[in-house]
Design a protein around this motif. Structure first.
Motif, mmCIF file in Angstrom:
data_model
loop_
_atom_site.group_PDB
_atom_site.id
_atom_site.type_symbol
_atom_site.label_atom_id
_atom_site.label_comp_id
_atom_site.label_asym_id
_atom_site.label_seq_id
_atom_site.Cartn_x
_atom_site.Cartn_y
_atom_site.Cartn_z
ATOM 1 N N ASN A 280 24.172 47.195 -31.675
ATOM 2 C CA ASN A 280 26.086 47.146 -31.112
ATOM 3 C C ASN A 280 25.544 45.008 -30.297
ATOM 4 O O ASN A 280 26.332 45.366 -30.258
ATOM 5 C CB ASN A 280 25.068 47.749 -29.206
ATOM 6 N N ALA A 281 24.435 44.977 -30.775
ATOM 7 C CA ALA A 281 24.327 42.958 -30.317
ATOM 8 C C ALA A 281 24.625 42.950 -31.878
ATOM 9 O O ALA A 281 25.286 42.256 -31.872
ATOM 10 C CB ALA A 281 22.676 42.922 -30.184
ATOM 11 N N PHE A 282 25.084 43.428 -32.789
ATOM 12 C CA PHE A 282 25.083 43.470 -34.086
ATOM 13 C C PHE A 282 26.763 43.340 -34.411
ATOM 14 O O PHE A 282 27.695 42.039 -34.172
ATOM 15 C CB PHE A 282 24.388 44.367 -35.144
ATOM 16 N N TYR A 283 27.660 44.239 -33.313
ATOM 17 C CA TYR A 283 29.338 44.401 -33.281
ATOM 18 C C TYR A 283 29.397 43.402 -32.065
ATOM 19 O O TYR A 283 30.790 42.755 -32.821
ATOM 20 C CB TYR A 283 29.029 46.084 -32.782
ATOM 21 N N VAL A 284 28.662 43.237 -31.631
ATOM 22 C CA VAL A 284 28.837 42.259 -30.316
ATOM 23 C C VAL A 284 29.088 40.522 -31.543
ATOM 24 O O VAL A 284 29.987 39.776 -31.422
ATOM 25 C CB VAL A 284 28.669 41.774 -29.449
ATOM 26 N N ASP A 285 28.098 40.447 -32.265
ATOM 27 C CA ASP A 285 28.184 39.345 -32.275
ATOM 28 C C ASP A 285 28.608 39.449 -34.004
ATOM 29 O O ASP A 285 29.306 37.623 -34.766
ATOM 30 C CB ASP A 285 26.467 39.089 -33.036
ATOM 31 N N MET A 286 29.397 40.178 -34.196
ATOM 32 C CA MET A 286 30.076 39.715 -35.633
ATOM 33 C C MET A 286 31.599 40.261 -35.346
ATOM 34 O O MET A 286 32.557 39.630 -35.708
ATOM 35 C CB MET A 286 30.272 41.324 -36.182
ATOM 36 N N GLY A 287 31.873 40.313 -33.685
ATOM 37 C CA GLY A 287 33.278 39.768 -33.523
ATOM 38 C C GLY A 287 33.406 41.182 -33.191
ATOM 39 O O GLY A 287 35.497 41.440 -32.621
ATOM 40 N N TYR A 288 33.363 42.250 -33.494
ATOM 41 C CA TYR A 288 34.302 43.671 -32.776
ATOM 42 C C TYR A 288 34.064 43.535 -31.257
ATOM 43 O O TYR A 288 33.840 43.248 -30.820
ATOM 44 C CB TYR A 288 33.571 44.812 -33.699
ATOM 45 N N SER A 289 35.639 44.332 -30.819
ATOM 46 C CA SER A 289 36.122 44.408 -29.404
ATOM 47 C C SER A 289 35.295 45.249 -28.501
ATOM 48 O O SER A 289 34.717 46.126 -30.175
ATOM 49 C CB SER A 289 37.491 44.053 -29.045
ATOM 50 N N LYS A 290 34.986 45.620 -28.252
ATOM 51 C CA LYS A 290 35.032 47.479 -27.518
ATOM 52 C C LYS A 290 35.460 48.288 -27.160
ATOM 53 O O LYS A 290 35.288 49.614 -28.194
ATOM 54 C CB LYS A 290 34.498 46.823 -25.790
ATOM 55 N N GLU A 291 36.867 48.364 -28.095
ATOM 56 C CA GLU A 291 38.085 48.862 -28.198
ATOM 57 C C GLU A 291 38.172 48.770 -29.283
ATOM 58 O O GLU A 291 38.014 50.199 -30.162
ATOM 59 C CB GLU A 291 39.620 48.789 -27.722
ATOM 60 N N GLU A 292 37.914 48.499 -30.642
ATOM 61 C CA GLU A 292 37.335 48.718 -31.613
ATOM 62 C C GLU A 292 35.892 49.354 -31.593
ATOM 63 O O GLU A 292 36.392 50.131 -33.182
ATOM 64 C CB GLU A 292 37.209 47.211 -33.019
ATOM 65 N N VAL A 293 35.176 49.193 -31.804
ATOM 66 C CA VAL A 293 34.015 49.798 -32.395
ATOM 67 C C VAL A 293 33.638 52.060 -31.260
ATOM 68 O O VAL A 293 33.758 52.348 -31.817
ATOM 69 C CB VAL A 293 32.942 49.371 -31.424
ATOM 70 N N ALA A 294 35.123 51.097 -30.265
ATOM 71 C CA ALA A 294 34.909 53.005 -29.981
ATOM 72 C C ALA A 294 35.851 53.666 -29.936
ATOM 73 O O ALA A 294 35.605 54.535 -30.343
ATOM 74 C CB ALA A 294 35.786 52.431 -28.451
ATOM 75 N N SER A 295 37.549 52.864 -30.616
ATOM 76 C CA SER A 295 38.435 53.588 -31.381
ATOM 77 C C SER A 295 37.179 54.519 -32.988
ATOM 78 O O SER A 295 37.288 55.657 -32.847
ATOM 79 C CB SER A 295 39.525 52.840 -32.151
ATOM 80 N N VAL A 296 37.002 53.503 -33.611
ATOM 81 C CA VAL A 296 36.046 53.599 -35.052
ATOM 82 C C VAL A 296 34.994 55.193 -34.796
ATOM 83 O O VAL A 296 34.640 55.903 -35.129
ATOM 84 C CB VAL A 296 35.385 52.636 -36.203
ATOM 85 N N SER A 297 34.263 54.538 -33.493
ATOM 86 C CA SER A 297 33.155 55.294 -33.390
ATOM 87 C C SER A 297 33.523 57.479 -32.402
ATOM 88 O O SER A 297 33.046 58.123 -33.225
ATOM 89 C CB SER A 297 32.103 54.977 -31.669
#
Length: 449
Positions: A280-297
């Motif tokens: 999750n720290a990786f997702y934040v540092d890569m610039g993915y938003s909460k909505e994007e990570v949530a949608s894909v997951s």
């Protein structure tokens, strides 16, 4: 009967998943899986948005060590009666209800905490949640194993895993969506996270209701004989029966093979757990938003989790546990290399979808095989204690090692870190191969006699 006869064989086989006890295990699996992401997984996303350092996030993951030492208090679930509730609900359900209520209260307490103002308090509450959640896991595992004969354990494991993984996705993707929904705008918003955690606390209700409506399973526990003498003598007799006997039983049954089995259990999930600490720290540092990570997951993660869990159960029935265990270990390590590739690609939703989908599929296959394997090792006379011992050992080394993941990312970068975690899957492959060969050798010797 005519309709069943005309249906494909595999479709008729799905009836087993609609039996009452299997459905109950599905919901209890959901109840077990919900706190896991909240105690650290999605919490690391919250902490990173709150500008907590990667090193601190890595150390924070040690709160989940409670899952790795739960064997220390697992004998209590087999031998200690909870006042008032035991006579009304029975041993397993009374422990389940108590732990589920503790989990719900702990989640809601974390919701009322601000990590920027009091990180230590949040860590303390996360420890409470981890211990309550680990206690719930002990009793759900015992409830599952005692609920049906060995022939149904593969179906129960698949149902448990499906519920567990769905809850993990709800707790991760759902919490991220809710945190974004309740926020005033993009970026960090404390109120959004707090409201999301309060909703997750309410999601424990299905598990609590299922516990109340379920039947108490018939236990194979060995009844402790009444011991006369002093308090110390009675305590020592209890410790011998509740703590020592389960360990002695395991080593007597497997002899020197027990060392290889325990080594496999200790390192089987090393690759994916250590990687997951920084995901999750990786997702934040890569610039993915909460909505994007949530949608894909939520979309692809759910689909691949269901496919993986179901496929794992089917493959186990077709090829046996060991072969699927080996396949799952390969897949779990291989998906870490996809994370390394994603770190090189940069921000790319298509790549994120591919990586999360592959990760959930491999996790579904590997975990269903591993749960079935651990269940096969348990003596029903010591259900809770032995399974807790195995599942604790499963997490001890990975969780401890994962605490240093933040430092490794700072030193190596994300790409090399993910490659390093992929190589951590090699020892498990070697141990599975050795155990498979030893099993064949032992079987041949018995046949020769």
């Amino acid at each position: 009967m005519f309709i069943l006869a005309t249906l494909p064989l595999w479709l008729v086989g799905l009836r087993i998943y609609f039996q009452r006890q299997v459905l109950a295990i599905f919901v209890l699996g959901f109840s077990s899986g919900l706190p896991l992401m909240l105690v650290f997984g999605v919490l690391s996303f919250w902490l990173r948005e709150a500008e907590v350092s990667r090193s601190d996030i890595g150390y924070f993951s040690w709160v989940a060590m409670a899952y790795a030492i739960k064997w220390l208090w697992s004998p209590l679930a087999d031998h200690l009666k909870i006042p008032l509730l035991h006579n009304r609900l029975g041993r397993r359900r009374s422990w389940l209800l108590t732990s589920q209520i503790m989990v719900a209260v702990a989640i809601c307490s974390i919701a009322l905490t601000d990590p920027q103002q009091n990180l230590a308090l949040m860590a303390a509450l996360a420890v409470v949640l981890a211990f309550a959640s680990a206690t719930q896991d002990i009793n759900v595992d015992a409830f599952r194993i005692e609920s049906a004969a060995i022939e149904m354990q593969a179906a129960l494991a698949a149902a448990y895993l499906t519920g567990y993984r769905l809850a993990m996705i709800l707790a991760s993707a759902g919490t991220l969506w809710l945190a974004a929904l309740f926020s005033d705008g993009p970026g960090y918003d404390l109120a959004g996270w707090q409201h999301a955690y309060l909703v997750m606390g309410l999601c424990m209700l299905p598990g609590i209701i299922t516990t109340l409506l379920s039947h108490e399973p018939v236990s194979g526990l060995m009844q402790q004989q009444r011991t006369e003498g002093s308090v110390l003598q009675r305590l020592l007799a209890w410790l011998k029966q509740a703590v020592v006997a389960p360990f002695i039983d395991f080593f007597q049954r497997y002899k020197w093979h027990a060392a290889l089995i325990l080594a496999l259990i200790a390192c089987y999930r090393l690759s994916d757990v250590v990687m997951g600490v920084m995901a999750n720290a990786f997702y934040v540092d890569m610039g993915y938003s909460k909505e994007e990570v949530a949608s894909v997951s939520k979309i692809f993660g759910v689909i691949m989790t269901l496919v993986g869990a179901a496929l794992g159960g089917i493959l186990i029935n077709q090829f046996g546990i060991i072969k699927v265990l080996f396949t799952g270990a390969i897949l779990s390590a291989a998906t870490n290399l996809l994370f390394s590739a994603l770190s090189q690609v940069g921000y790319d939703l298509m790549w994120l979808t591919l990586v999360i989908s592959a990760d959930n599929l491999s996790a579904g296959i590997a975990t269903s095989a591993f749960i079935a394997y651990l269940s096969s090792l348990v003596n029903l006379a010591f259900t809770a204690t032995q399974y807790a011992m195995f599942s604790s050992l499963m997490l001890l080394l990975p969780k401890f090692t994962g605490g240093f993941s933040g430092q490794w990312v700072d030193q190596l970068g994300y790409s090399n870190f993910f490659i390093m975690t992929a190589t951590m899957g090699v020892p498990a492959l070697i141990l599975i191969t050795l155990l498979a060969r030893l099993s064949h050798t032992t079987a041949d010797k018995k046949a020769a006699k």
